[in-house]
Each structure stands twice: as structure tokens, then as C-alpha cells.
Design a protein around this motif. Structure first.
Motif, PDB file in Angstrom:
ATOM      1  N   GLN A   1       2.617  10.369   2.680  1.00 26.23           N
ATOM      2  CA  GLN A   1       3.018   9.112   3.318  1.00 26.23           C
ATOM      3  C   GLN A   1       4.529   8.916   3.360  1.00 26.23           C
ATOM      4  N   GLY A   2       5.271   9.853   2.834  1.00 27.58           N
ATOM      5  CA  GLY A   2       6.721   9.737   2.932  1.00 27.58           C
ATOM      6  C   GLY A   2       7.410   9.295   1.671  1.00 27.58           C
ATOM      7  N   GLU A   3       6.689   9.269   0.532  1.00 29.62           N
ATOM      8  CA  GLU A   3       7.287   9.001  -0.774  1.00 29.62           C
ATOM      9  C   GLU A   3       8.003   7.639  -0.809  1.00 29.62           C
TER      10      GLU A   3
ATOM     11  N   GLY B   1       9.209  15.808  -5.243  1.00 24.54           N
ATOM     12  CA  GLY B   1       7.895  15.297  -4.865  1.00 24.54           C
ATOM     13  C   GLY B   1       6.928  16.367  -4.402  1.00 24.54           C
ATOM     14  N   ARG B   2       7.330  17.192  -3.450  1.00 25.90           N
ATOM     15  CA  ARG B   2       6.408  18.196  -2.929  1.00 25.90           C
ATOM     16  C   ARG B   2       6.077  19.255  -3.981  1.00 25.90           C
ATOM     17  N   GLN B   3       7.054  19.573  -4.799  1.00 22.53           N
ATOM     18  CA  GLN B   3       6.801  20.515  -5.882  1.00 22.53           C
ATOM     19  C   GLN B   3       5.782  19.944  -6.863  1.00 22.53           C
ATOM     20  N   ILE B   4       5.920  18.652  -7.192  1.00 23.27           N
ATOM     21  CA  ILE B   4       4.981  18.009  -8.117  1.00 23.27           C
ATOM     22  C   ILE B   4       3.574  17.987  -7.527  1.00 23.27           C
ATOM     23  N   ALA B   5       3.484  17.674  -6.233  1.00 23.32           N
ATOM     24  CA  ALA B   5       2.168  17.652  -5.588  1.00 23.32           C
ATOM     25  C   ALA B   5       1.515  19.027  -5.636  1.00 23.32           C
TER      26      ALA B   5
ATOM     27  N   PRO C   1     -26.331   0.096  21.042  1.00 22.06           N
ATOM     28  CA  PRO C   1     -25.591   0.536  19.843  1.00 22.06           C
ATOM     29  C   PRO C   1     -24.283  -0.215  19.701  1.00 22.06           C
ATOM     30  N   LEU C   2     -23.906  -0.424  18.421  1.00 24.71           N
ATOM     31  CA  LEU C   2     -22.624  -1.067  18.161  1.00 24.71           C
ATOM     32  C   LEU C   2     -21.507  -0.058  18.366  1.00 24.71           C
ATOM     33  N   PRO C   3     -20.365  -0.487  18.826  1.00 30.53           N
ATOM     34  CA  PRO C   3     -19.241   0.445  19.003  1.00 30.53           C
ATOM     35  C   PRO C   3     -18.765   0.922  17.633  1.00 30.53           C
ATOM     36  N   PRO C   4     -18.331   2.179  17.543  1.00 38.12           N
ATOM     37  CA  PRO C   4     -17.868   2.689  16.237  1.00 38.12           C
ATOM     38  C   PRO C   4     -16.635   1.934  15.759  1.00 38.12           C
ATOM     39  N   LYS C   5     -16.611   1.690  14.432  1.00 35.96           N
ATOM     40  CA  LYS C   5     -15.453   1.009  13.853  1.00 35.96           C
ATOM     41  C   LYS C   5     -14.329   2.018  13.650  1.00 35.96           C
ATOM     42  N   PRO C   6     -13.103   1.604  13.874  1.00 33.62           N
ATOM     43  CA  PRO C   6     -11.990   2.524  13.609  1.00 33.62           C
ATOM     44  C   PRO C   6     -11.912   2.809  12.106  1.00 33.62           C
ATOM     45  N   ALA C   7     -11.470   4.023  11.776  1.00 37.17           N
ATOM     46  CA  ALA C   7     -11.332   4.381  10.359  1.00 37.17           C
ATOM     47  C   ALA C   7     -10.349   3.451   9.684  1.00 37.17           C
ATOM     48  N   ALA C   8     -10.693   3.040   8.461  1.00 39.74           N
ATOM     49  CA  ALA C   8      -9.813   2.128   7.731  1.00 39.74           C
ATOM     50  C   ALA C   8      -8.478   2.818   7.464  1.00 39.74           C
ATOM     51  N   ALA C   9      -7.429   2.097   7.621  1.00 34.96           N
ATOM     52  CA  ALA C   9      -6.096   2.642   7.352  1.00 34.96           C
ATOM     53  C   ALA C   9      -5.978   2.969   5.872  1.00 34.96           C
ATOM     54  N   GLN C  10      -5.387   4.126   5.587  1.00 37.04           N
ATOM     55  CA  GLN C  10      -5.239   4.539   4.203  1.00 37.04           C
ATOM     56  C   GLN C  10      -4.247   3.621   3.512  1.00 37.04           C
ATOM     57  N   ALA C  11      -4.626   3.153   2.317  1.00 41.84           N
ATOM     58  CA  ALA C  11      -3.757   2.222   1.597  1.00 41.84           C
ATOM     59  C   ALA C  11      -2.421   2.876   1.298  1.00 41.84           C
ATOM     60  N   GLN C  12      -1.372   2.063   1.374  1.00 43.41           N
ATOM     61  CA  GLN C  12      -0.038   2.566   1.114  1.00 43.41           C
ATOM     62  C   GLN C  12       0.132   2.837  -0.390  1.00 43.41           C
ATOM     63  N   VAL C  13       0.566   4.037  -0.721  1.00 40.18           N
ATOM     64  CA  VAL C  13       0.845   4.414  -2.100  1.00 40.18           C
ATOM     65  C   VAL C  13       2.347   4.318  -2.313  1.00 40.18           C
ATOM     66  N   THR C  14       2.758   3.671  -3.403  1.00 37.61           N
ATOM     67  CA  THR C  14       4.182   3.548  -3.698  1.00 37.61           C
ATOM     68  C   THR C  14       4.482   4.150  -5.072  1.00 37.61           C
ATOM     69  N   PHE C  15       5.726   4.520  -5.228  1.00 38.98           N
ATOM     70  CA  PHE C  15       6.143   5.068  -6.511  1.00 38.98           C
ATOM     71  C   PHE C  15       6.020   4.029  -7.614  1.00 38.98           C
ATOM     72  N   ASN C  16       6.582   2.853  -7.385  1.00 39.12           N
ATOM     73  CA  ASN C  16       6.661   1.850  -8.449  1.00 39.12           C
ATOM     74  C   ASN C  16       5.287   1.413  -8.945  1.00 39.12           C
TER      75      ASN C  16
ATOM     76  N   ALA D   1      -4.869  13.252  -6.416  1.00 41.10           N
ATOM     77  CA  ALA D   1      -4.988  12.830  -5.018  1.00 41.10           C
ATOM     78  C   ALA D   1      -3.958  11.759  -4.677  1.00 41.10           C
ATOM     79  N   THR D   2      -3.697  10.861  -5.614  1.00 38.75           N
ATOM     80  CA  THR D   2      -2.710   9.798  -5.374  1.00 38.75           C
ATOM     81  C   THR D   2      -1.326  10.383  -5.176  1.00 38.75           C
ATOM     82  N   ILE D   3      -0.968  11.374  -5.986  1.00 37.24           N
ATOM     83  CA  ILE D   3       0.346  12.010  -5.830  1.00 37.24           C
ATOM     84  C   ILE D   3       0.451  12.678  -4.466  1.00 37.24           C
ATOM     85  N   GLN D   4      -0.593  13.380  -4.038  1.00 36.40           N
ATOM     86  CA  GLN D   4      -0.567  14.055  -2.740  1.00 36.40           C
ATOM     87  C   GLN D   4      -0.452  13.041  -1.606  1.00 36.40           C
ATOM     88  N   THR D   5      -1.177  11.934  -1.731  1.00 38.55           N
ATOM     89  CA  THR D   5      -1.105  10.910  -0.691  1.00 38.55           C
ATOM     90  C   THR D   5       0.295  10.316  -0.613  1.00 38.55           C
ATOM     91  N   TRP D   6       0.896  10.069  -1.784  1.00 37.61           N
ATOM     92  CA  TRP D   6       2.260   9.501  -1.800  1.00 37.61           C
ATOM     93  C   TRP D   6       3.234  10.420  -1.068  1.00 37.61           C
TER      94      TRP D   6
END
Length: 614
Positions: A126-128, A82-86, A32-47, A118-123
Motif C-alpha cells: 500500500q505504499g508504507e 520495508g521490502r526487505q522486511i516483507a 439475480p442481484l447485481p454483484p457487490k464490488p469487492a470491499a476496499a482493503q483496509a488501510q494499514v499504517t506504520f503507527n 500478511a499485515t507487513i506485506q499489505t503495508w
């Protein structure tokens, strides 16, 4: 003429099934092939990611001068909340859009896509992060002036209203005297209700009979009241939703659907205020925009209701009120406006076509009076004759309803106060014109009046409307019957007494007419129509001295009515005052050169004077 529920959607978890051939290939591997690590979640930015969502969906209310309690125009603004909006977007509290998704789409839907939520929650998670300045889209620009440009006419409430510092919500009606001197076609009204932080919603009613003025204690002061009925003595059903709520742009009527505005027509702004904690002076303005394109399409406002069934016991969580109305003609539904108060829970409107097909017109599963609105369809909803429109409203009068104004809950019935309840569904429908001469709106109004009487035999407006329709169609006996019912329900109501007196007079029942016309004047001494009708009734009995008194009053109240002037001249001539009679015949012809009564009587006076010179 006088005169839904959003259920929680089920999630379907789809399990991917690997094809047999592909599975065999993997099984053939030696290890068996070794499991691949989960892909890093893309960075969400305000701008790059958040600003487009906020600028498109939130900033229209959240900028200076609008109803939003704080601006959302910059990274700092949004990060602060931010947290209120989410939270509020995740719970679908914001943006405030009540209808559930459905087959029929509304224009200007203010609904966040799940991916945006979902994008707002992720932002936030991730620390806004702000992101690169080059990714920031242009900040939206909002007009500080009139959104539709400079109005053709601006009217301002004559006197301000003093909103109390506290207490329950306030409802106030401002009466605007429109400065038009001839028929004009109105394509839009831009409502500036005052400080938008204080205004829950507002809507304009067209008042062709100056009803609002009679409710004011002093001219221009306005009057209180949550729900209004505007009387009219002609078949001219108000066909427009003239509605404002925070963040809503003014609506421009399409070509061919402008609103007719006449001289002496008032506009009544019915406004719902919420106290701020300190006294506030409110003095709204209206911007009127005219067009030279007259109305060629004539929609009508259709109301379903069953308020008589509203008697909600305390603790009841699912109290159902229903109504069903069958369209007598083909029609298109252009817009819809459901209305209840604080106990409203689940609001559903369905159209069942003659072939059994059902269309959900609107469905609000978590009703909130604070965010009620008129919803216009992106495309007209075509409904053939025989379609049944059904209203199903559910109410929650328990402690579980956080909006329940009564804690502990109390029995609630129908009424105009905020603590009462309502079950109303308004639809703007455009009847399909046919080759027949009959106005299809008349068929709808007649069917609707009969429907309301069947629901509630004590419905004054329905009896009055049905009587007026019968009178218009020449069915005087039917009109007498229905006006009599209206007067039975409201014995002192001036409009109904005048109408009954007028139709009795037209039927030849002069003696019966006089009592009702006197009752109308007892309730409204300055009632032009009642003076005019009573003058005619007395003249028909040969009491020209009595007729003179009422024709003089009619002319005083409406100096531009040629018929009143001509009738006054006739009464004067009958009492021997030929010199003054001639003055009023001349005045009638100045107002209306085609007035036959004045012309013929004046010619008779001239012949008589030639035959009998002084």
C-alpha cells in the motif's frame, strides 16, 4: 566424571456449501442481484499496525549496541528496509526462530503469526503509510547496562583476543577465575561477549578442575577450540545451559535450581566469532548473580549423539544419523539443544512413551547453524521411565545446500572444526526423586554411559564415566575394568591413569597402581591427586622416602588439603623427622580440626615424647 525439520504445511481450501433451504430462497428471487464490488482493503499504517509488530519482535536485536545490522525503532528505519522486511518475514527467515510449530510450546517463542506477516506485506504493497501520530505506541526502552541490574560480581577476561580480519569463523575460550572464597549459589550469569555484531553465540562451562588453565599458553590468554570436554573427578554433572545468542535475555534459574560455585572453580566462555573485515580486540565480561537459596532440585544434561556414523559422501542430500536412548527413571524435560554444523538439514527429536504415545520434542526442518539456540519448554515435558528419546538428523552435502562450506562438495566426517560435522542432541532433564536413597541422576548417567559404549566401544568419556560411577557405588572390579578400557583408548591421558592407579590402590593392587600413577605425573607434573595417590602407594610398600617426595609436592600444590598435610606428617614420622612431622600434623588440624589421622598421630607423638623425654 568427565565428564528439527519444518516441512511445508498443506493448505486446506474449504468450500462453503450453502444449505438447501437458503439456496431455495435465493432461487425464488425474480431476478439475480447485481454483484457487490469487492470491499476496499483496509488501510494499514506504520503507527497503528506495524510499529507494535516490529517493537515486539524485531527491536530487541535491531537497536544500537545489539547484533542487528541496522535499527528498527522508527518509521524511517522500518520504511527504509520495508521490502526487505516483507521478504524475510514472508520466507520465515526473520525473526530467526528455527523450531516448527508443534504441540509442545517453548518459552519466549520468537515467531511471527501469519496475520502479522500478511499485515507487513499489505503495508508495503500500500505504499508504507506512516499514519496518525496518536496511534504510535511508545518506543521500547532497552537497558544500556546490565539487563538484570548490577551484578553481585563482575569478572573480566584477563587478556583480550585478537579476532583476525578475515578467514573462516573463529572459536576462542576465555578462562575466568571466579573470585569466590567459599561455596556460593549462582542464579544467573549475564554474558557480555564483546561487540555483539561479531559474536555468533557463546556458552559458559563450569570447570571445577582448572582444565582450561592447562590449555592456555600463558595465564589468562585463553585458548582455541570449537567443542570442549571439561573433566571432573567427582560425580557432579553440570546441569545448566548457560547460553548466549544475539537478542537473548539472560536466564534466571528458578528457586531451588541454582548452580553451586566453589572456590577455585573457573568459568570457561566458549565463543564463536565471525570476522568483520578488520582486526578486532575482544575482551568479554561476565556478571554473576547470587542467591541465598541453595539447590533442592538437581537436573542433569543428557546427550544423544552418534558421531561415529557421520561419514557423508559428496552429493548426498539426505544422509541420516539416528540415536535412541531409553530413560531408566521418570523425568521431566526442561530444555533442549540440538546441534549440527553447516550440512545439517532436518533435525527431529521424538519421545515414544511406554504406551506407544509419541511426542515431538523439537522439529527443525531448515537447520541453520547461525541461529542455533537452547530452547526451554513453556511447561516441563513429563516422561515416564521406559520412554525412548529418538534423534533423527538429516544432512545435505550437495551443491543445493547454500550453507555447504565446500564447493564442490567433499566428503565430511565428524570432528570439532567448522568444516566437520556433529550430530548432538542435549536435553536438560529433571529426574523424579523417589523414596529410595539412590540419586536418580546416577541411574541416568550409568544408562547413558552404557548406551554410548554400545554405540561406540572406543568412547573414552563413556568408559571413564562408567568406571567412576562403579567406583562411587563400591564396585571396584567394574571400575578397574572400565578405567583400563579408558587408558587403552588414551594411554597417556593423565586423569584416566591417575583414576586407574587410585582404584587399583583401593583394591589392594599397590604394585599395579604405581606404574599408572607415574604415567599420570609424566603427562601432568603438577597433578595434585596423582602425587597424593603415589605417595600413599609408596608408603604402602614401605618406601617412605619416596612417599615424602610426593606428599611434599601435594602440599605445595594444594596447601589447604588437610589429608595431604597429615600424610606428609606421617611419612616424616616414619623417617624419624618427628619435629617436622609435628608441624604438619598441627597444620592439618588447623585446616580441619576433625582430621582423625593428624589428631591420632599427634597424640601418639605426645605420648612417645612423654615416655622418652630428651
Amino acid at each position: 566424571m568427565k565428564r528439527t525439520p519444518q516441512t511445508l504445511s498443506g493448505f486446506f481450501f474449504v468450500l462453503a456449501v450453502v444449505s438447501a433451504g437458503l439456496a431455495a430462497r435465493y432461487a425464488a428471487a425474480t431476478r439475480p442481484l447485481p454483484p457487490k464490488p469487492a470491499a476496499a482493503q483496509a488501510q494499514v499504517t506504520f503507527n497503528r499496525d506495524i510499529a507494535p509488530i516490529v517493537f515486539r519482535n524485531c527491536a530487541q536485536c535491531h537497536h544500537p549496541g545489539e547484533a542487528g545490522p541496522f535499527p528498527l525503532l522508527s518509521y524511517t528505519d522500518v520504511k527504509t528496509h520495508g521490502r526487505q522486511i516483507a521478504f524475510v518475514t514472508g520466507k520465515h527467515i526473520m525473526p530467526p526462530w528455527l523450531p516448527a510449530p508443534g504441540e509442545l510450546k517453548f518459552a519466549d517463542e520468537l515467531r511471527l503469526a501469519e496475520k502479522d506477516i500478511a499485515t507487513i506485506q499489505t503495508w508495503v504493497d500500500q505504499g508504507e503509510i506512516e499514519g496518525s501520530p496518536s496511534d504510535l505506541p511508545p518506543q521500547p526502552i532497552f537497558s544500556a547496562g546490565w539487563q538484570l541490574g548490577k551484578p553481585d560480581v563482575i569478572v573480566r577476561a584477563t587478556k583480550p583476543y585478537l579476532l583476525p580480519a578475515g578467514g573462516s569463523d573463529s572459536y576462542w575460550n576465555f578462562v575466568f577465575r571466579t573470585p569466590v572464597h567459599s561455596s556460593r549459589w549462582l542464579k544467573a550469569i549475564e554474558i557480555r561477549p564483546g561487540d555483539k555484531r561479531l559474536v555468533h553465540h557463546a556458552n559458559v562451562l563450569v570447570d571445577r578442575e582448572e582444565n582450561g588453565r592447562r590449555l592456555e599458553k600463558e595465564p589468562g590468554a585463553g585458548f582455541g577450540g570449537m567443542e570442549l570436554i571439561i573433566e571432573s573427578e567427582a560425580f557432579d554433572p553440570d546441569s545448566h545451559f548457560l547460553f548466549w545468542k544475539p537478542g537473548s535475555p539472560p536466564y534466571v534459574e528458578p528457586d531451588g535450581m541454582a548452580l553451586r560455585l566453589e572456590k577455585n572453580t573457573d568459568l570457561v566462555l566458549n565463543t564463536h566469532f565471525q570476522p568483520s573485515g578488520k582486526p578486532e580486540l575482544i575482551q568479554p565480561t561476565l556478571g554473576l548473580y547470587f542467591t541465598d537459596k541453595p539447590a533442592t532440585m538437581h537436573p542433569i544434561l543428557l546427550q544423544l549423539d552418534n558421531d561415529r556414523m557421520l561419514d557423508i559422501p559428496p552429493g548426498e542430500k539426505n544422509f541420516l544419523v539416528s540415536d535412541d536412548f531409553t530413560l531408566p527413571v521418570d523425568a521431566s524435560v526442561l530444555a533442549i539443544y540440538p546441534h549440527a554444523h553447516y550440512l545439517g538439514k532436518d533435525m527431529l527429536a521424538i519421545a515414544t512413551l511406554p504406551d506407544g504415545t509419541k511426542k515431538t520434542l523439537i522439529h527443525i526442518g531448515n537447520w541453520d547453524l547461525n541461529w542455533q539456540a537452547v530452547y526451554r519448554y513453556a511447561q516441563p515435558v513429563e516422561l515416564p521411565a521406559g520412554t525412548t528419546i529418538s534423534m533423527r538428523f538429516t544432512y545435505n552435502n550437495s551443491v543445493d545446500n547454500i550453507r555447504n562450506p565446500n564447493q564442490p562438495p567433499k566428503r565430511v566426517v565428524a570432528g570439532n572444526r567448522a568444516s566437520d560435522e556433529m550430530a548432538h542432541l542435549w536435553l536438560q532433564v529433571l529426574p523424579k526423586e523417589s523414596s529410595e536413597a539412590a540419586d536418580p541422576r546416577v541411574a541416568i548417567q550409568e544408562a547413558l554411559a552404557l548406551h554410548h559404549i554400545q554405540n561406540n566401544p572406543e568412547d573414552f568419556e563413556a568408559h571413564y564415566n562408567l568406571a567412576a560411577l562403579f567406583q562411587m557405588k563400591g564396585n571396584l572390579s567394574g571400575a578397574v575394568l572400565q578405567f583400563t578400557e579408558a587408558v587403552r583408548i588414551r594411554p597417556q591421558e593423565p586423569t584416566a591413569n591417575n583414576a586407574l592407579g587410585a582404584v587399583l590402590l583401593a583394591s589392594g593392587h599397590v604394585d599395579g597402581a604405581i606404574g599408572y600413577l607415574n604415567t599420570a605425573l609424566a603427562g601432568r607434573p603438577d597433578y595434585f591427586d596423582a602425587h597424593y595417590n603415589l605417595g600413599n602407594a609408596l608408603a604402602a610398600q614401605g618406601d617412605f622416602a619416596g612417599a615424602l617426595l610426593h606428599f611434599r609436592a601435594a602440599v605445595r600444590l594444594n596447601p589447604q588439603d588437610a589429608n595431604a598435610e597429615a600424610n606428609l606428617g606421617s611419612a616424616l614420622a616414619e623417617t624419624g623427622n618427628l619435629k617436622e612431622a609435628r608441624v604438619h600434623f598441627d597444620r592439618a588440624l588447623q585446616i580441619d580440626p576433625k582430621n582423625e589421622l593428624a589428631r591420632e598421630n599427634l597424640e601418639q607423638l605426645n605420648r612417645d615424647s612423654q615416655g622418652h623425654p630428651n
